[in-house]
Scaffold this motif. Sequence first.
Motif, short mmCIF file in Angstrom:
data_model
loop_
_atom_site.label_atom_id
_atom_site.label_comp_id
_atom_site.label_asym_id
_atom_site.label_seq_id
_atom_site.Cartn_x
_atom_site.Cartn_y
_atom_site.Cartn_z
N SER A 1 0.66 -1.21 -0.01
CA SER A 1 0.07 0.15 0.21
C SER A 1 0.71 1.36 0.15
CB SER A 1 -0.98 -0.02 1.22
OG SER A 1 -0.17 -0.06 2.63
N LEU A 2 1.99 0.95 0.43
CA LEU A 2 2.98 2.44 0.48
C LEU A 2 3.24 3.05 -0.73
CD1 LEU A 2 5.26 1.36 3.37
CD2 LEU A 2 3.51 3.28 3.58
N GLU A 3 3.20 4.34 -0.91
CA GLU A 3 3.80 5.11 -2.03
C GLU A 3 4.88 6.16 -1.78
OE1 GLU A 3 0.36 6.40 -4.17
OE2 GLU A 3 -0.80 4.62 -3.75
N ARG A 4 4.71 6.67 -0.57
CA ARG A 4 5.72 7.49 -0.41
C ARG A 4 6.21 7.67 1.25
NH1 ARG A 4 4.05 13.26 -1.87
NH2 ARG A 4 4.27 12.57 -3.77
N LEU A 5 7.56 7.71 1.33
CA LEU A 5 7.87 7.90 2.69
C LEU A 5 8.72 9.11 3.12
CD1 LEU A 5 9.91 4.22 2.64
CD2 LEU A 5 7.43 4.60 3.76
N ALA A 6 8.48 9.70 4.35
CA ALA A 6 9.24 10.78 4.89
C ALA A 6 10.00 10.29 5.97
CB ALA A 6 8.11 11.89 5.22
N TRP A 7 11.24 10.38 5.68
CA TRP A 7 12.20 9.51 6.62
C TRP A 7 13.16 10.68 7.14
CZ3 TRP A 7 13.84 4.04 4.97
CH2 TRP A 7 14.56 3.42 6.01
N VAL A 8 12.96 10.71 8.44
CA VAL A 8 13.53 11.69 9.29
C VAL A 8 14.69 10.99 10.14
CG1 VAL A 8 13.27 13.45 11.23
CG2 VAL A 8 11.25 13.06 9.73
N SER A 9 15.86 11.67 10.02
CA SER A 9 17.26 11.20 10.57
C SER A 9 17.93 12.10 11.21
CB SER A 9 17.71 10.20 9.16
OG SER A 9 19.21 9.93 9.56
N CYS A 10 18.63 11.71 12.33
CA CYS A 10 19.66 12.43 12.86
C CYS A 10 21.03 11.75 12.74
CB CYS A 10 19.36 12.61 14.30
SG CYS A 10 19.15 11.00 15.21
N ASP A 11 20.80 10.73 11.78
CA ASP A 11 22.16 9.70 11.18
C ASP A 11 21.73 9.24 9.89
OD1 ASP A 11 24.46 8.36 10.85
OD2 ASP A 11 25.06 8.49 12.85
N VAL A 12 21.98 10.21 8.93
CA VAL A 12 21.48 9.70 7.62
C VAL A 12 22.31 8.59 6.99
CG1 VAL A 12 23.04 11.31 6.13
CG2 VAL A 12 20.63 10.77 5.50
N VAL A 13 23.56 8.45 7.47
CA VAL A 13 24.44 7.32 7.14
C VAL A 13 23.81 6.16 7.41
CG1 VAL A 13 26.68 6.09 7.27
CG2 VAL A 13 26.57 8.47 6.84
N ASN A 14 23.37 6.05 8.76
CA ASN A 14 22.50 4.85 9.18
C ASN A 14 21.10 4.60 8.52
OD1 ASN A 14 24.61 3.93 11.05
ND2 ASN A 14 23.58 4.89 12.82
N THR A 15 20.71 5.79 8.22
CA THR A 15 19.49 5.68 7.45
C THR A 15 19.52 5.20 5.98
OG1 THR A 15 18.61 7.57 8.81
CG2 THR A 15 17.42 7.05 6.27
N ILE A 16 20.67 5.54 5.34
CA ILE A 16 20.89 4.96 4.01
C ILE A 16 21.12 3.48 3.92
CG2 ILE A 16 22.59 4.91 2.25
CD1 ILE A 16 20.62 7.28 2.18
N ARG A 17 21.83 2.88 5.07
CA ARG A 17 22.02 1.65 5.33
C ARG A 17 20.65 1.05 5.47
NH1 ARG A 17 23.37 0.64 11.14
NH2 ARG A 17 21.00 0.97 11.34
N ASP A 18 19.80 1.52 6.13
CA ASP A 18 18.48 0.78 6.31
C ASP A 18 17.49 0.73 5.12
OD1 ASP A 18 19.43 0.41 9.03
OD2 ASP A 18 18.40 2.01 9.77
N ALA A 19 17.43 1.96 4.17
CA ALA A 19 16.96 2.07 3.00
C ALA A 19 17.17 1.45 1.97
CB ALA A 19 16.79 3.42 2.83
N LYS A 20 18.46 0.89 1.87
CA LYS A 20 18.95 0.25 0.64
C LYS A 20 18.27 -0.92 0.04
CE LYS A 20 23.94 1.46 0.64
NZ LYS A 20 25.35 0.91 1.00
N PRO A 21 17.43 -1.63 0.76
CA PRO A 21 16.74 -2.50 0.21
C PRO A 21 15.57 -1.88 -0.75
CG PRO A 21 16.90 -3.26 2.37
CD PRO A 21 17.70 -1.78 2.13
N LEU A 22 15.08 -0.89 -0.19
CA LEU A 22 13.83 -0.07 -1.00
C LEU A 22 14.70 0.56 -2.29
CD1 LEU A 22 12.55 1.70 2.01
CD2 LEU A 22 11.13 0.33 0.69
N LEU A 23 15.84 1.14 -2.15
CA LEU A 23 16.49 1.77 -3.31
C LEU A 23 17.05 0.89 -4.45
CD1 LEU A 23 19.00 4.15 -1.41
CD2 LEU A 23 16.97 4.63 -2.38
N ALA A 24 17.11 -0.52 -3.77
CA ALA A 24 17.68 -1.61 -4.70
C ALA A 24 16.32 -2.20 -5.61
CB ALA A 24 18.19 -2.85 -3.81
N ALA A 25 15.34 -1.92 -5.03
CA ALA A 25 13.85 -2.39 -5.61
C ALA A 25 13.39 -1.27 -6.34
CB ALA A 25 12.92 -2.73 -4.35
#
Length: 389
Positions: free
Chosen positions: A337-361
Amino acid sequence: MNSMGDVLTLTIEKILWRGRGLARLDSGQVVMIEPGVLPEEVVSVRVTKAAKDFLQAEAVRILTPSPLRGVHPCPHAADCGGSRFGMVAPETGTQLKADILRDALPRALGRDHGLHIPELRVVPSPKGWRYRLRGQIHVRSGRPHAMGHASNDLVPLTDCLLLCEPLAKAMPDLAKTLPDGRFTIAASPDTGQTATEQGDVLLPFSFPEFGLTLQLPPGTFFQANWALNQHLVRSTVDALDGFERIADLFCGAGNFALPLASRGKTVLAVEGSLPAVTTGTRNAKRLNLDSVTFRDANLARPAAWKMVGDFAPRAAILDPPRTGAKGIGSTLLGMPSLERLAWVSCDVVNTIRDAKPLLAAGWRISSLTLFDMFPGTWHMEVLMILERP
């Protein structure tokens, strides 16, 4: 070969993520210097760790200072670890953080995604000092202290320039009411009233743009830079304007959920801290915001995600702790159902690590905004908007 305790003279090339300075030995070996140095400075450093491929060090003396370096305005700066970038003007600090972020993102994203980074928007703090409405102090014998730089030593405080004026002024008297230990103190942006986490005081915090006034206990987390938080919340709410069912994950006491509900959105707000959920629920009821539901659930467990999946959000806000939320990217992929994410991060390097499966898809980063939420320090807040392909 260098070892712990060696003193070296080095030139700082640039500032890396988490505020460390990068320098190199003549051999090409990398040396990372603890926060407090600036690009192009010549510094004397002491090696604190010798790894196989790099050294870690701390600055002992600035031999050739950067033109950007000024006099730190805080009398405790030499010993306290709270504001390691207070020696530059606030606007310069914001520019340095933007440079740090632009340097860190391509490496964090990697070869496949590093070439598709949107232009960075930068939002400075309205105040460079005296901006914090919430902070922690260490109390010893009825006196306030801070942690020393790169140590566990306590530094007695007569003032803290990060704290707003009412809170800094009240800090000595607040400390007198507390036993030894570490405590949160806070002030209301509306009234200037101050309190500690002990007791049952509720402080008013207003969102003028949304017509809301929250009542928050000092011990419940909220963004300490409340003035800039107004901009962060507005940007996040605006980014989700076209969506009616929104999940607010790691929602705290409702920093985003309550403003979203005031705009008529249907919001599921999930948080693992029961006191924060209780605070959010109480404020929603008091403000007659019936379209938001707060749930106490641990998002590291499948049961919490089943609840989110059953809600079937079209958009979600994620505001996880600094360490991130490992595995969350794969979990989000399983929510069609998800179409958009607003990801708020105080350590964006950790956020990119966590978001990589989404980016790969095939998800893409459509917007990046740096909010200089913490002037005087290397810390920053980043809002990253991701879109489903």
